[in-house]
Design an enzyme around this catalytic site. Structure first.
Site, mmCIF file in Angstrom:
data_model
loop_
_atom_site.group_PDB
_atom_site.id
_atom_site.type_symbol
_atom_site.label_atom_id
_atom_site.label_comp_id
_atom_site.label_asym_id
_atom_site.label_seq_id
_atom_site.Cartn_x
_atom_site.Cartn_y
_atom_site.Cartn_z
ATOM 1 N N ASP A 104 0.804 -1.267 0.201
ATOM 2 C CA ASP A 104 0.280 0.466 -0.001
ATOM 3 C C ASP A 104 1.265 1.325 0.019
ATOM 4 O OD1 ASP A 104 0.853 -0.024 2.538
ATOM 5 O OD2 ASP A 104 -1.053 0.245 3.644
ATOM 6 N N SER A 105 2.394 1.170 -0.103
ATOM 7 C CA SER A 105 3.128 2.288 -0.647
ATOM 8 C C SER A 105 2.701 2.382 -1.691
ATOM 9 C CB SER A 105 4.782 1.752 -0.176
ATOM 10 O OG SER A 105 4.671 0.495 -1.044
ATOM 11 N N LYS A 132 -1.281 -9.346 3.135
ATOM 12 C CA LYS A 132 -0.313 -8.599 4.058
ATOM 13 C C LYS A 132 -1.352 -8.337 4.670
ATOM 14 C CE LYS A 132 3.325 -5.886 3.317
ATOM 15 N NZ LYS A 132 2.769 -4.363 4.237
ATOM 16 N N GLU A 146 -1.178 -5.672 8.708
ATOM 17 C CA GLU A 146 -0.419 -4.743 10.210
ATOM 18 C C GLU A 146 -0.577 -5.506 10.909
ATOM 19 O OE1 GLU A 146 0.562 -0.624 9.060
ATOM 20 O OE2 GLU A 146 1.085 -1.273 7.228
ATOM 21 N N GLU A 187 10.077 -4.084 10.043
ATOM 22 C CA GLU A 187 10.313 -3.146 9.641
ATOM 23 C C GLU A 187 10.647 -1.672 11.312
ATOM 24 O OE1 GLU A 187 7.565 -0.595 7.121
ATOM 25 O OE2 GLU A 187 8.254 1.230 7.379
HETATM 26 O O1 KIV Z 1 3.297 -1.104 1.489
HETATM 27 C C1 KIV Z 1 4.967 -1.287 1.532
HETATM 28 O O2 KIV Z 1 5.716 -1.770 0.383
HETATM 29 C C2 KIV Z 1 5.168 -2.114 2.575
HETATM 30 C C3 KIV Z 1 6.656 -2.294 3.244
HETATM 31 C C4 KIV Z 1 7.422 -1.077 3.569
HETATM 32 C C5 KIV Z 1 7.159 -3.362 3.755
HETATM 33 O O3 KIV Z 1 4.679 -2.516 3.426
#
Ligand code: KIV
Length: 283
Positions: free
Chosen positions: A47-48, A116, A118, A185
């Site tokens: 989600d970056s 994934k 968090e 992280e």
């Molecule tokens: O969204 C992302 O790119 C991430 C990385 C920082 C691991 O979660």
């Protein structure tokens, strides 16, 4: 690892055999292909996306639709690597049912292999339910960007004994809940090492030092393609922005000067057809 599709079993086995895992982000088809060619083990549609592709301030505004759209594009280009899709903020936080439904959408509509999300101890129950529904889950602990404001900003976690202990407890809770691996992280390198030693599942670090089971970076940081900020833990392997800018500027200059397109970029018509056309235009 072999040429066939990477599986979660391969990922677990890598840790058992002491082989480091490589993971990078991708958000579209060409980068999916490049990850494949570069033999990266795991590709994260992170989600970056919100920051490095959509120009948002953070990840909070990223939607399920954004994630599905970009995951589909990456999956088309990326045959061998395991593709992980990030569950966006509030797609798993409100209820377990919603978490399962949204994880399912990322697989069914996006084509992701795994998801994934968090959170550690607080999300262990959610992870367990999603895994039980048949969807492999990668956890993400330490600095969790979706809840960075609750953590007091984008700050290194686990710097004192109590918060370092919480990181390790989070990792153990995710392992017990059935997560197949964990992203860790922004924690001190020693905490990264202790966390990786505390669990059997692979711990893939981003700013967690070298003594974890693999590394992940945001590809746009690695390439020098994102200009807003570069965290301390990033290594930029190239600076691609000036190269792209040079090409764009050269294009603009050549078009303005009438140098592009040249004959080699233009289509021809036979003299006979041209003469006929001109005659018909005159009549
Ligand atoms: O969204 C992302 O790119 C991430 C990385 C920082 C691991 O979660």
């Amino acid at each position: 690892m072999s040429d066939r599709k990477v599986t979660i079993h391969d990922v677990r086995q890598a840790k058992e055999e002491g082989r480091k895992l490589t993971m990078l982000t991708a958000y579209d088809y060409p980068f999916g292909q490049l990850m494949d060619l570069a033999e990266i083990d795991i590709v994260l549609v992170g989600d970056s996306l919100g920051m490095v592709v959509m120009g948002l301030e953070g990840t909070v505004e990223v939607t399920m639709e954004n994630m599905i759209h970009h995951t589909r594009a990456v999956v088309r280009g990326c045959k061998r690597p395991l593709v992980v899709a990030d569950m966006p903020f509030m797609s798993y936080n409100t209820s377990i049912r919603e978490a399962i439904m949204n994880a399912g959408r990322l697989m069914k509509e996006g084509g992701a292999d795994v998801v994934k999300l968090e959170g550690g101890v607080d999300f262990a129950e959610t992870v367990e339910a999603v895994v039980k529904a048949g969807i492999p889950v990668q956890g993400h602990i330490g600095l969790t960007p979706q809840t960075a404001s609750a953590l007091g900003g984008f700050k290194t976690q686990g710097r004192d004994a109590e918060s370092a202990r919480r990181v390790i407890e989070d990792a153990k809770a995710l392992e017990a809940a059935g997560a197949f691996s964990i992203i860790l992280e922004a924690v001190p390198a020693a905490v990264g090492k202790l966390t990786a030693e505390a669990v059997k599942i692979p711990v893939i670090g981003i700013g967690a030092g070298p003594d974890v089971d693999g590394q992940v970076l945001v590809t746009h940081d690695l390439l020098g393609l994102f200009d807003k900020f570069v965290p301390k833990f990033v290594k930029s392997y190239t600076q691609i922005r000036p190269i792209i800018l040079e090409a764009l500027t050269a294009y603009r200059e050549e078009v303005k000067a009438g140098k592009f397109p040249g004959p080699e970029h233009s289509f021809a018509i036979s003299q006979e057809a041209l003469a006929l056309l001109k005659k018909s235009l005159r009549s």
